[in-house]
Motif scaffolding. Structure first.
Motif, PDB file in Angstrom:
ATOM      1  N   ALA A  77       0.836  -1.203   0.000  1.00 18.21           N
ATOM      2  CA  ALA A  77       0.000   0.000   0.000  1.00 18.21           C
ATOM      3  C   ALA A  77       0.871   1.254   0.000  1.00 18.21           C
ATOM      4  CB  ALA A  77      -0.920  -0.012   1.222  1.00 18.21           C
ATOM      5  N   THR A  78       1.939   1.220   0.765  1.00 18.05           N
ATOM      6  CA  THR A  78       2.831   2.371   0.862  1.00 18.05           C
ATOM      7  C   THR A  78       3.548   2.633  -0.456  1.00 18.05           C
ATOM      8  OG1 THR A  78       3.166   1.913   3.196  1.00 18.05           O
ATOM      9  CG2 THR A  78       4.778   3.321   2.142  1.00 18.05           C
ATOM     10  N   LYS A  79       3.986   1.579  -1.139  1.00 21.32           N
ATOM     11  CA  LYS A  79       4.700   1.750  -2.405  1.00 21.32           C
ATOM     12  C   LYS A  79       3.818   2.399  -3.465  1.00 21.32           C
ATOM     13  CE  LYS A  79       8.348  -1.629  -2.047  1.00 21.32           C
ATOM     14  NZ  LYS A  79       9.003  -2.797  -2.638  1.00 21.32           N
ATOM     15  N   LEU A  80       2.517   2.142  -3.414  1.00 23.35           N
ATOM     16  CA  LEU A  80       1.624   2.790  -4.370  1.00 23.35           C
ATOM     17  C   LEU A  80       1.629   4.304  -4.177  1.00 23.35           C
ATOM     18  CD1 LEU A  80      -1.446   0.375  -4.362  1.00 23.35           C
ATOM     19  CD2 LEU A  80       0.269   0.660  -6.152  1.00 23.35           C
ATOM     20  N   VAL A  81       1.731   4.738  -2.920  1.00 26.40           N
ATOM     21  CA  VAL A  81       1.743   6.176  -2.630  1.00 26.40           C
ATOM     22  C   VAL A  81       3.113   6.768  -2.943  1.00 26.40           C
ATOM     23  CG1 VAL A  81       1.497   7.910  -0.816  1.00 26.40           C
ATOM     24  CG2 VAL A  81      -0.034   5.939  -0.861  1.00 26.40           C
ATOM     25  N   VAL A  82       4.168   6.120  -2.473  1.00 24.64           N
ATOM     26  CA  VAL A  82       5.520   6.681  -2.587  1.00 24.64           C
ATOM     27  C   VAL A  82       6.096   6.512  -3.994  1.00 24.64           C
ATOM     28  CG1 VAL A  82       7.888   6.495  -1.736  1.00 24.64           C
ATOM     29  CG2 VAL A  82       5.989   6.358  -0.142  1.00 24.64           C
TER      30      VAL A  82
ATOM     31  N   HIS B 187       3.273   7.593  -6.885  1.00 18.86           N
ATOM     32  CA  HIS B 187       2.740   8.941  -6.673  1.00 18.86           C
ATOM     33  C   HIS B 187       1.210   8.978  -6.730  1.00 18.86           C
ATOM     34  CE1 HIS B 187       6.863  10.258  -6.977  1.00 18.86           C
ATOM     35  NE2 HIS B 187       6.962   9.674  -8.159  1.00 18.86           N
ATOM     36  N   ARG B 188       0.568   7.943  -6.216  1.00 15.37           N
ATOM     37  CA  ARG B 188      -0.889   7.936  -6.180  1.00 15.37           C
ATOM     38  C   ARG B 188      -1.354   8.636  -4.913  1.00 15.37           C
ATOM     39  NH1 ARG B 188      -2.984   2.076  -7.304  1.00 15.37           N
ATOM     40  NH2 ARG B 188      -4.904   3.122  -6.735  1.00 15.37           N
ATOM     41  N   PRO B 189      -2.519   9.272  -4.932  1.00 12.54           N
ATOM     42  CA  PRO B 189      -3.020   9.953  -3.734  1.00 12.54           C
ATOM     43  C   PRO B 189      -3.276   8.952  -2.607  1.00 12.54           C
ATOM     44  CG  PRO B 189      -4.285  10.585  -5.685  1.00 12.54           C
ATOM     45  CD  PRO B 189      -3.383   9.462  -6.091  1.00 12.54           C
ATOM     46  N   ALA B 190      -2.843   9.317  -1.421  1.00 12.25           N
ATOM     47  CA  ALA B 190      -2.971   8.423  -0.271  1.00 12.25           C
ATOM     48  C   ALA B 190      -4.432   8.115   0.037  1.00 12.25           C
ATOM     49  CB  ALA B 190      -2.285   9.026   0.946  1.00 12.25           C
ATOM     50  N   THR B 191      -5.307   9.090  -0.140  1.00 12.70           N
ATOM     51  CA  THR B 191      -6.721   8.851   0.173  1.00 12.70           C
ATOM     52  C   THR B 191      -7.335   7.807  -0.749  1.00 12.70           C
ATOM     53  OG1 THR B 191      -7.278  10.777  -1.180  1.00 12.70           O
ATOM     54  CG2 THR B 191      -7.149  11.115   1.200  1.00 12.70           C
TER      55      THR B 191
ATOM     56  N   GLU C  78      -8.638   4.103   0.407  1.00 11.97           N
ATOM     57  CA  GLU C  78      -9.992   3.658   0.085  1.00 11.97           C
ATOM     58  C   GLU C  78      -9.958   2.323  -0.655  1.00 11.97           C
ATOM     59  OE1 GLU C  78     -13.195   5.518  -2.833  1.00 11.97           O
ATOM     60  OE2 GLU C  78     -12.741   6.847  -1.147  1.00 11.97           O
ATOM     61  N   GLU C  79      -9.019   2.193  -1.579  1.00 18.96           N
ATOM     62  CA  GLU C  79      -8.870   0.960  -2.354  1.00 18.96           C
ATOM     63  C   GLU C  79      -8.520  -0.232  -1.465  1.00 18.96           C
ATOM     64  OE1 GLU C  79      -5.666  -0.654  -5.622  1.00 18.96           O
ATOM     65  OE2 GLU C  79      -6.311   1.440  -5.778  1.00 18.96           O
ATOM     66  N   PHE C  80      -7.650  -0.001  -0.482  1.00 21.43           N
ATOM     67  CA  PHE C  80      -7.212  -1.071   0.411  1.00 21.43           C
ATOM     68  C   PHE C  80      -8.084  -1.188   1.659  1.00 21.43           C
ATOM     69  CE2 PHE C  80      -3.583  -0.888  -2.265  1.00 21.43           C
ATOM     70  CZ  PHE C  80      -2.918  -2.098  -2.136  1.00 21.43           C
ATOM     71  N   ASN C  81      -9.101  -0.326   1.760  1.00 18.14           N
ATOM     72  CA  ASN C  81     -10.034  -0.343   2.876  1.00 18.14           C
ATOM     73  C   ASN C  81      -9.323  -0.135   4.225  1.00 18.14           C
ATOM     74  OD1 ASN C  81     -12.580  -0.445   4.003  1.00 18.14           O
ATOM     75  ND2 ASN C  81     -12.529  -2.665   4.278  1.00 18.14           N
TER      76      ASN C  81
ATOM     77  N   SER D 132      -7.802   3.201   6.908  1.00 14.90           N
ATOM     78  CA  SER D 132      -7.944   4.611   7.232  1.00 14.90           C
ATOM     79  C   SER D 132      -6.827   5.418   6.569  1.00 14.90           C
ATOM     80  CB  SER D 132      -7.883   4.783   8.749  1.00 14.90           C
ATOM     81  OG  SER D 132      -7.558   6.096   9.100  1.00 14.90           O
ATOM     82  N   PRO D 133      -7.142   6.601   6.008  1.00 10.35           N
ATOM     83  CA  PRO D 133      -6.080   7.435   5.432  1.00 10.35           C
ATOM     84  C   PRO D 133      -5.013   7.801   6.462  1.00 10.35           C
ATOM     85  CG  PRO D 133      -8.219   8.234   4.714  1.00 10.35           C
ATOM     86  CD  PRO D 133      -8.471   7.165   5.744  1.00 10.35           C
ATOM     87  N   LYS D 134      -5.420   7.994   7.710  1.00 10.22           N
ATOM     88  CA  LYS D 134      -4.463   8.314   8.774  1.00 10.22           C
ATOM     89  C   LYS D 134      -3.486   7.148   8.983  1.00 10.22           C
ATOM     90  CE  LYS D 134      -4.327  10.009  13.497  1.00 10.22           C
ATOM     91  NZ  LYS D 134      -5.095  10.416  14.658  1.00 10.22           N
ATOM     92  N   THR D 135      -4.013   5.925   8.933  1.00 12.42           N
ATOM     93  CA  THR D 135      -3.164   4.745   9.079  1.00 12.42           C
ATOM     94  C   THR D 135      -2.167   4.657   7.940  1.00 12.42           C
ATOM     95  OG1 THR D 135      -4.936   3.548  10.210  1.00 12.42           O
ATOM     96  CG2 THR D 135      -3.182   2.223   9.237  1.00 12.42           C
ATOM     97  N   LEU D 136      -2.653   4.874   6.722  1.00 10.70           N
ATOM     98  CA  LEU D 136      -1.770   4.821   5.554  1.00 10.70           C
ATOM     99  C   LEU D 136      -0.697   5.898   5.618  1.00 10.70           C
ATOM    100  CD1 LEU D 136      -1.029   3.500   2.882  1.00 10.70           C
ATOM    101  CD2 LEU D 136      -2.679   4.993   1.769  1.00 10.70           C
ATOM    102  N   HIS D 137      -1.060   7.084   6.074  1.00 10.44           N
ATOM    103  CA  HIS D 137      -0.065   8.158   6.205  1.00 10.44           C
ATOM    104  C   HIS D 137       1.017   7.778   7.222  1.00 10.44           C
ATOM    105  CE1 HIS D 137      -1.532  11.268   3.562  1.00 10.44           C
ATOM    106  NE2 HIS D 137      -2.769  11.075   4.002  1.00 10.44           N
ATOM    107  N   SER D 138       0.634   7.104   8.296  1.00  6.40           N
ATOM    108  CA  SER D 138       1.653   6.697   9.264  1.00  6.40           C
ATOM    109  C   SER D 138       2.564   5.623   8.674  1.00  6.40           C
ATOM    110  CB  SER D 138       1.015   6.208  10.566  1.00  6.40           C
ATOM    111  OG  SER D 138       0.402   4.955  10.392  1.00  6.40           O
ATOM    112  N   TRP D 139       2.011   4.727   7.841  1.00  4.10           N
ATOM    113  CA  TRP D 139       2.844   3.730   7.162  1.00  4.10           C
ATOM    114  C   TRP D 139       3.814   4.403   6.203  1.00  4.10           C
ATOM    115  CZ3 TRP D 139      -1.602  -0.038   5.414  1.00  4.10           C
ATOM    116  CH2 TRP D 139      -2.126  -0.680   6.537  1.00  4.10           C
TER     117      TRP D 139
END
Length: 131
Positions: free
Chosen positions: A16-21, A24-28, A32-35, A37-44
């Protein structure tokens, strides 16, 4: 009523983190795709950029202080290398105008050497090198 707490595997968090980093996909949207919390993903993502998440995946056990320090130093080295690369690429380009700076940063998104370096850090690097 008890709230059950979900446990995510290290591989799941890293993917999930590699998709964002990396992509360059939006974390939100990734959250949502991985079901999750955006806050959880941001901490990852924060852990990933600090090198902690990779160290956890490499070891499969708890991370020792030495491994965490090594991971932090690797992340710091990656940041420094990206800074040097960005400054070399920026040499001689007048970036006083905001439009030129934005275009330069947008162009640098595809550079392999800067993979994983967020746009905000790129902006900060370029601001520091301006007179």
């Amino acid at each position: 009523m008890t709230v059950s707490r979900r446990i995510y595997t290290k591989e799941f968090r890293i993917n999930a983190t590699k998709l964002v980093v990396d992509e360059h996909r939006p974390a939100t949207s990734v959250a949502e795709e991985f079901n999750v919390s955006p806050k959880t993903l941001h901490s990852w993502v924060k852990q990933y950029r600090a090198g902690i998440l990779q160290a956890m995946a490499d070891n499969h056990d708890s991370v020792t202080a030495e491994q965490a320090e090594t991971a932090r130093l690797r992340a710091e080295l990656q940041k420094a290398r990206a800074e040097v690369f960005l400054l070399k690429k920026n040499r001689g380009v007048p970036l006083e105008q905001r439009a030129l700076k934005c275009a330069f940063i947008q162009e640098s998104l595809g550079d392999f050497e800067l993979k994983g370096i967020p746009i905000s850090l790129r902006c900060q690097i370029l601001e520091d090198c301006l007179p």
